[in-house]
Design an enzyme around this catalytic site. Structure first.
Site, PDB file in Angstrom:
ATOM      1  N   TRP A 129     -47.728 -11.180 -32.679  1.00 56.46           N
ATOM      2  CA  TRP A 129     -48.044 -12.044 -33.831  1.00 56.46           C
ATOM      3  C   TRP A 129     -49.537 -12.378 -33.747  1.00 56.46           C
ATOM      4  CZ3 TRP A 129     -47.641 -17.929 -33.703  1.00 56.46           C
ATOM      5  CH2 TRP A 129     -47.763 -18.478 -34.981  1.00 56.46           C
ATOM      6  N   ASP A 210     -41.671 -17.063 -26.439  1.00 57.51           N
ATOM      7  CA  ASP A 210     -41.784 -17.554 -27.807  1.00 57.51           C
ATOM      8  C   ASP A 210     -40.516 -17.125 -28.527  1.00 57.51           C
ATOM      9  OD1 ASP A 210     -42.400 -18.342 -30.326  1.00 57.51           O
ATOM     10  OD2 ASP A 210     -44.288 -17.247 -30.490  1.00 57.51           O
ATOM     11  N   LYS A 246     -37.716 -20.576 -39.242  1.00 57.83           N
ATOM     12  CA  LYS A 246     -36.966 -19.448 -39.825  1.00 57.83           C
ATOM     13  C   LYS A 246     -35.467 -19.713 -39.821  1.00 57.83           C
ATOM     14  CE  LYS A 246     -40.969 -17.572 -38.817  1.00 57.83           C
ATOM     15  NZ  LYS A 246     -41.994 -17.136 -39.718  1.00 57.83           N
TER      16      LYS A 246
HETATM   17  C1  LMR Z   1     -45.252 -14.564 -39.779  1.00 52.37           C
HETATM   18  O1  LMR Z   1     -45.465 -13.917 -38.748  1.00 52.37           O
HETATM   19  O2  LMR Z   1     -45.331 -14.085 -40.919  1.00 52.37           O
HETATM   20  C2  LMR Z   1     -44.834 -16.003 -39.661  1.00 52.37           C
HETATM   21  O3  LMR Z   1     -44.689 -16.358 -38.335  1.00 52.37           O
HETATM   22  C3  LMR Z   1     -45.675 -16.927 -40.436  1.00 52.37           C
HETATM   23  C4  LMR Z   1     -46.994 -17.223 -39.809  1.00 52.37           C
HETATM   24  O4  LMR Z   1     -47.294 -18.405 -39.654  1.00 52.37           O
HETATM   25  O5  LMR Z   1     -47.740 -16.300 -39.487  1.00 52.37           O
END
Ligand code: LMR
Length: 398
Positions: A129, A210, A246
């Site tokens: 991420w 996470d 989520k």
């Molecule tokens: C995502 O990866 O789209 C979500 O976790 C939203 C974000 O805050 O990035």
């Protein structure tokens, strides 16, 4: 003042939403941000949340929560990760605080790591991420990476991952996605988790999980905590970030939890007090309403079982869309393999589309997604899946 300030680069995920909102095209499709939509493309408020709202309306004060947040919410949340009958909860060995969702939990942990393990680094999977990088960077914890995804197989590069774990200096910090890896949708199997855990043990590494998508991998939050339970069985002292964005659809409520499993209750008290100390100058204490919604749902057996059903409905709709997207691409005669669309799990499909192909999807078809080729399957619906498949076919066929 501020003469040297240049505009910040757009966020690779939230910037996609901004661009989507600015596009007037009626055909536009947003498969960027990981936010669940129903089959009509509309945001969803879970029924269990609506019911909890009704029960809470007009019945509560608006007082500050303590620095560590709602103790009730935190206790109920720990059970989801550590297990209903966890000995660690009973023995009061977990230092835990309510956080501003998963991002807040990761950031608080990163700050804690910086303060109490000052020379340490964090190993982050490739890819991850995008915000993980920002979080540890701003906490001034140096980052290393470890192999995770194999671009050819579009699956896990397990042997390279294990090599990196083996070659990291003893006692390193590793960020692990507990389930439904973001952005790849690729998780280790249970057996692989066991091997990872054993190697972590031998190397005395610290695992920070996470868990932003608990429930979205299998449809069952308890099953999705398997990776964590394996590490607990093996006697690790771990940290966990949990989020209700989520799986309870509480995105904007910012409700989550950071926990750190300690040696004993005395250490847990000390660690918790330091986490609170870190929170106080940043935001004093976390928001109240979302925590009350979570507690109302999880402490009522009927609402909790309704929640579990609704998580499964969300997960199943996504699985259904994976099948339809793959079948649509195959029907169009795409010469490429789209097996990974149905093999990957959770909210995302790591499509293998190149940044240039994504740019074409956006400029020619008004389809918005992150440039790493991640498709948020939560934004795919019966109404747009054909259009999406056709556009993907067009940009990948030559
Ligand atoms: C995502 O990866 O789209 C979500 O976790 C939203 C974000 O805050 O990035």
């Amino acid at each position: 003042w501020w003469k040297s300030v240049e505009p910040a680069p757009k966020d690779p995920i939230l910037g996609v939403t901004e661009a989507f909102l600015a596009d007037p095209s009626p055909e536009k499709v947003n498969v960027g941000v990981g936010a669940y939509r129903d089959d009509n493309g509309k945001p969803v408020v879970l029924e269990c949340v609506r019911e909890a709202e009704k029960r809470l309306a007009g019945s509560t004060f608006m007082e500050y929560l303590p620095m560590g947040g709602s103790a009730k919410m935190v206790d109920l949340t720990l059970k989801l990760a550590y297990g209903d009958n966890s000995e660690f909860i009973k023995d009061k060995r977990i230092a835990a605080v309510q956080t501003l969702s998963g991002t807040g939990a990761c950031r608080l942990f990163a700050d804690f790591q910086k303060r109490f393990s000052p020379g340490s680094q964090i190993y982050i999977p490739v890819p991850t991420w995008s915000n993980h990088h920002n979080i540890w960077k701003d906490a001034q914890v140096p980052q290393k990476t470890y192999h995770y995804y194999h671009p050819e197989t579009k699956g896990l590069d397990f042997s390279a991952l294990m090599d990196d774990v083996k070659n990291a200096p003893e006692g390193s910090f590793f960020l692990l996605h507990a389930c439904a890896h973001n952005p790849t949708g690729v998780d280790p199997t249970e057996e692989q988790w066991r091997e990872i855990s054993q190697l972590f043990k031998a190397k005395k590494h610290f695992a920070f999980f996470d868990m932003a998508y608990q429930g979205f991998a299998s449809g069952d939050p308890a099953r999705d905590a398997k990776s964590i339970r394996i590490f607990l069985e093996d006697g690790h002292h771990i940290g966990i970030s949990q989020s209700y964005a989520k799986n309870m659809g509480l995105y904007g409520q910012r409700v989550g939890c950071l926990s750190v499993l300690c040696e004993d209750p005395k250490q847990a008290v000390a660690v918790k007090s330091q986490l609170q100390q870190l929170a106080r100058p940043m935001y004093s204490n976390p928001p109240l309403h979302g925590a009350q919604l979570v507690s109302t749902i999880l402490e009522d057996p009927e609402l909790k079982s309704l929640w579990l059903k609704e998580v499964k409905v969300m997960a199943d709709r996504i699985i259904g869309m994976r099948t339809t997207l793959r079948e649509s691409l195959e029907k169009l005669g795409s010469p490429l393999s789209w097996e990974h669309v149905t093999k990957q799990i959770g909210m995302f499909c790591y499509s293998g589309l190149t940044p240039e192909q994504v740019d074409r999807l956006t400029s020619e078809y008004h389809i918005y997604m992150t440039r790493n080729g991640r498709i948020s399957m939560a934004g795919v619906t019966t109404g747009n899946v054909g259009y999406l498949a056709n556009a993907i076919h067009e940009v990948t066929k030559s």
